[in-house]
Scaffold this active site. Structure first.
Site, PDB file in Angstrom:
ATOM      1  N   ASP A  26    -103.204  -0.755  70.288  1.00 54.96           N
ATOM      2  CA  ASP A  26    -102.799   0.787  69.405  1.00 54.96           C
ATOM      3  C   ASP A  26    -103.000   1.873  70.360  1.00 54.96           C
ATOM      4  O   ASP A  26    -104.313   2.169  70.388  1.00 54.96           O
ATOM      5  CB  ASP A  26    -103.283   0.704  68.031  1.00 54.96           C
ATOM      6  N   LYS A  86    -100.626  12.051  73.383  1.00 56.78           N
ATOM      7  CA  LYS A  86     -99.570  11.186  72.750  1.00 56.78           C
ATOM      8  C   LYS A  86     -98.577  12.112  72.337  1.00 56.78           C
ATOM      9  O   LYS A  86     -97.418  11.910  71.995  1.00 56.78           O
ATOM     10  CB  LYS A  86     -99.950  10.087  71.840  1.00 56.78           C
ATOM     11  N   GLU A 161     -95.658   1.317  64.601  1.00 55.27           N
ATOM     12  CA  GLU A 161     -97.126   1.064  64.189  1.00 55.27           C
ATOM     13  C   GLU A 161     -96.993   0.648  62.620  1.00 55.27           C
ATOM     14  O   GLU A 161     -97.811  -0.252  62.343  1.00 55.27           O
ATOM     15  CB  GLU A 161     -97.590   2.619  64.256  1.00 55.27           C
ATOM     16  N   ASP A 183    -100.240   6.207  56.753  1.00 51.68           N
ATOM     17  CA  ASP A 183    -100.861   6.245  58.032  1.00 51.68           C
ATOM     18  C   ASP A 183    -101.629   7.854  58.050  1.00 51.68           C
ATOM     19  O   ASP A 183    -100.807   8.709  58.572  1.00 51.68           O
ATOM     20  CB  ASP A 183    -100.033   5.944  59.229  1.00 51.68           C
TER      21      ASP A 183
HETATM   22  P1  ADP Z   1    -105.357   8.204  65.499  1.00 54.39           P
HETATM   23  O1  ADP Z   1    -104.243   7.309  64.731  1.00 54.39           O
HETATM   24  O2  ADP Z   1    -104.610   9.497  65.307  1.00 54.39           O
HETATM   25  O3  ADP Z   1    -105.619   7.889  66.663  1.00 54.39           O
HETATM   26  P2  ADP Z   1    -107.320   7.136  63.717  1.00 54.39           P
HETATM   27  O4  ADP Z   1    -106.557   6.409  62.930  1.00 54.39           O
HETATM   28  O5  ADP Z   1    -108.361   6.633  64.691  1.00 54.39           O
HETATM   29  O6  ADP Z   1    -106.549   8.126  64.564  1.00 54.39           O
HETATM   30  O7  ADP Z   1    -108.160   8.117  62.738  1.00 54.39           O
HETATM   31  C1  ADP Z   1    -109.026   9.043  63.482  1.00 54.39           C
HETATM   32  C2  ADP Z   1    -109.611   9.901  62.270  1.00 54.39           C
HETATM   33  O8  ADP Z   1    -109.973   9.125  61.191  1.00 54.39           O
HETATM   34  C3  ADP Z   1    -110.503  11.091  62.668  1.00 54.39           C
HETATM   35  O9  ADP Z   1    -110.253  12.381  61.934  1.00 54.39           O
HETATM   36  C4  ADP Z   1    -111.819  10.316  61.815  1.00 54.39           C
HETATM   37  O10 ADP Z   1    -112.791  11.682  61.722  1.00 54.39           O
HETATM   38  C5  ADP Z   1    -111.230   9.730  60.702  1.00 54.39           C
HETATM   39  N1  ADP Z   1    -112.437   8.938  60.097  1.00 54.39           N
HETATM   40  C6  ADP Z   1    -112.768   7.602  60.800  1.00 54.39           C
HETATM   41  N2  ADP Z   1    -113.578   7.164  59.894  1.00 54.39           N
HETATM   42  C7  ADP Z   1    -113.536   7.844  58.915  1.00 54.39           C
HETATM   43  C8  ADP Z   1    -114.583   7.925  57.686  1.00 54.39           C
HETATM   44  N3  ADP Z   1    -115.635   6.655  57.687  1.00 54.39           N
HETATM   45  N4  ADP Z   1    -114.285   8.562  56.812  1.00 54.39           N
HETATM   46  C9  ADP Z   1    -113.474   9.789  56.915  1.00 54.39           C
HETATM   47  N5  ADP Z   1    -112.776   9.844  58.065  1.00 54.39           N
HETATM   48  C10 ADP Z   1    -112.968   9.057  58.999  1.00 54.39           C
HETATM   49 MG    MG Z   2    -102.906   5.750  64.670  1.00 53.72          MG
END
Ligand code: ADP
Ligand code: MG
Length: 574
Positions: A26, A86, A161, A183
């Site tokens: 991913d 990205k 995705e 998402d």
């Molecule tokens: P992306 O798909 O954009 O790469 P992710 O799916 O990894 O991102 O999500 C990252 C986001 O999720 C960040 O804003 C992070 O702060 C938030 N996040 C991760 N864990 C938690 C949590 N336990 N509670 C709230 N937000 C969270």
């Molecule tokens: Mg993502």
């Protein structure tokens, strides 16, 4: 129309012995995750520090640093590293950081991910399934593949995705129905409606906001603590820490700063409401009610927030699926797919193309060859012919989009098929074939059937389409549909009139001796009328004038035919 279909799923698979272990990646905007499969079970790879989420951040200060260490540098100095690359994959060769392009930076992230996987698995890794957003266009998909190639990875397949998330939940295992994949990540929000039938995944609709994510919640927290400041990113990481902790606790404090759950929920409510507004728009687009959604799959770290879950449950009137890690689920689905592909299992996993593909026909009209939402891989062919007598070449202009006119669609490239034998207009038979492979990449070929001459191009667009463009193009289409149709009818009337003018003028040049002078004068006068009318936008008048001219020239056409038969018979013995 002569349309042809190949069998679905006809793509070549790598030989099993060439592949050691294929991984699922991913490649996220904020974080990237790698996973692999063991006995059909997908497992996430953890880094040295025991975490599975690898920040998609790269620094080029002393050599190349990727992940947590690069994020640490970014914390010290926002200019010291590049994040969220990205977002720029639609213009993959335009430098975004120092002299590095999005493809190069993505390649550095992938190189790091590959090394992490190799270290953890204790063997070399050469093949991967990589996920991309459903709205990624040809350019961004190709750019992702290019980045993988630079990193020494062969891409078994790119998958969407939301499709990967659905796979991780096992929604391909005989479950039918429409699912929403919600998402909510760090920087973006995406919603996709997937229809599952017999293991075929069809994206019914996608929507989202490329500037709505956990980052915006962090910004609200920083503003709450320090007041609105331009450099909120300086404090983002502490805000993020507080926010994440409050998904499991009522209050948070580091001694100096404090935040409680209620305050956080007040701060983030409007942003969360925005996501459900987008959901209702997408449902509207797909002509579906929330009650027609069988389940909601939660993806992205921000869906860990209790308020997000509560809102989604209320909107869809069903408890969302949350029993998998929302930030690992996409990589897990990719790992399952990688495993299936290397073992040559015949899971029929089909994605769809997000925008229609077609070619330009006379008058600047787009003839769609592969409609939007067609499952891939797919090959479709259609026959076309020449417009002018003696025409020996055809321009094949490939376009993407939903609108009727070339000007409103996106040009993917063009090529010329030459060497067509000189024939009367409409006699040549040129088959144009569009083949979209399992990764969503297009190859166009054209062949003149009589002579067999052919040309082929792999369409690799030189510039990209942003996600906003895509959303706009889809939106424009629904708003402009009726107007487009009128415009198309007008252009068609014009093309027909111009064809008539052309053929009558050339007939008069050759065969006017068959007519009386006053007959010639009448035809010439009506020709002039039609030529003038064609310049206007009045379709009714153009059609009327064409009809009149074609009626009045029928007699002439009959005389020409007789005369030509006579000519052919002269000198022959019957
Ligand atoms: P992306 O798909 O954009 O790469 P992710 O799916 O990894 O991102 O999500 C990252 C986001 O999720 C960040 O804003 C992070 O702060 C938030 N996040 C991760 N864990 C938690 C949590 N336990 N509670 C709230 N937000 C969270
Ligand atoms: Mg993502």
């Amino acid at each position: 129309m002569l349309l042809q279909l190949t069998e679905p799923g006809m793509t070549s698979l790598p030989h099993a012995e060439d592949v050691h272990k294929a991984i699922g990646i991913d490649l996220g905007t904020t974080n990237s995750v790698v996973a692999y499969s063991e006995n059909g079970q997908p497992i996430v790879i953890k880094t040295r520090n025991g975490v599975s989420l690898i920040p998609s951040v790269v620094s080029y200060n002393e050599g190349i640093t990727v992940g947590v260490d690069a994020l640490d540098q970014l914390k010290q100095d926002p200019k010291s590293a590049i994040s969220s690359v990205k977002r720029f994959m639609a213009t993959p060769s335009k430098p975004v950081y120092q002299d590095k392009t999005p493809v190069e930076i993505s390649a550095d992230i992938l190189t790091f991910l590959k090394a992490q996987a190799e270290q953890s698995l204790g063997q070399s890794v050469t093949h991967a399934v990589i996920t991309v957003p459903a709205y990624f266009d040809d350019t961004a998909r190709q750019a992702t593949k290019d980045a993988a190639k630079i990193a020494g990875l062969t891409v078994l397949r790119l998958i969407n995705e939301p499709t990967a998330a659905a796979l991780a939940y096992g929604l391909d295992q005989g479950i039918e129905g429409i699912y929403a994949i919600y998402d909510f990540g760090g920087g973006t929000f995406d919603i996709s409606l997937l229809k599952l039938t017999h293991g075929v995944f069809q994206v019914l609709a996608t929507g989202g906001d490329t500037n709505l994510g956990g980052d915006d919640i962090d910004e609200k927290i920083v503003n709450h603590w320090f007041g609105p400041s331009e450099n909120w990113r300086q404090h983002q990481l502490i805000a993020r820490q507080a926010k994440e902790a409050l998904s499991n606790h009522e209050t948070w404090s580091d001694g100096k700063l404090h935040l409680d759950l209620q305050t956080l929920e007040n701060l983030s409510l409007s942003l969360i409401e925005k996501t459900t507004q987008i959901c209702s728009q997408v449902l509207l687009d797909a002509n579906l009610g929330p009650d027609e959604i069988k389940g909601v799959v939660m993806v992205g770290g921000s869906t860990r927030m209790p308020l997000v879950r509560a809102h989604v449950a209320e909107f869809f009137k069903t408890d969302p699926l949350t029993d998998m890690n929302p930030d690992e689920i996409v990589a897990l689905g990719a790992a399952l797919q990688a495993d299936g592909l290397t073992r040559g299992s015949n899971t029929l996993l089909l994605d769809v193309i997000p925008l229609s593909l077609g070619i330009e026909t006379m008058g600047g009209i787009v003839e769609k060859i592969i409609p939007r939402n067609t499952p891939i891989p797919i090959t479709l062919a259609q026959e076309f012919t020449t417009y002018q007598e003696g025409q020996t070449a055809l321009k094949i202009h490939v376009l993407q989009g939903e609108r009727e006119l070339v000007d409103h669609c996106r040009s993917l490239g063009e090529f010329i098929l030459s060497g067509i034998p000189s024939m009367v207009a409409g006699a040549a038979r040129v088959e144009i074939m569009f083949a979209v492979d399992a990764d969503g990449l297009l190859t166009v070929s054209a062949q003149e059937k009589m002579t067999g001459i052919s040309q082929k191009v792999e369409v690799k667009p030189s510039y990209g389409l942003t996600e906003d463009d895509l959303i706009r193009m889809l939106k424009d289409n629904s708003e402009q549909g009726a107007a487009d149709m009128q415009q198309r009818l007008l252009v068609e009337a014009r093309v027909e009139a111009e064809g008539l003018i052309m053929s009558l003028e050339s007939a008069l040049k050759v065969d006017s001796h068959l007519l009386k002078l006053e007959e010639i004068a009448v035809l010439r006068q009506e020709l002039e009328v039609l030529k003038e009318t064609v310049k206007t936008n009045d379709r009714d008048q153009i059609e009327l004038a064409s009809k009149k001219l074609s009626e009045n020239s029928q007699n002439f056409a009959a005389m020409r035919l007789n005369s030509s038969i006579y000519q052919q018979l002269v000198g022959k013995t019957i």
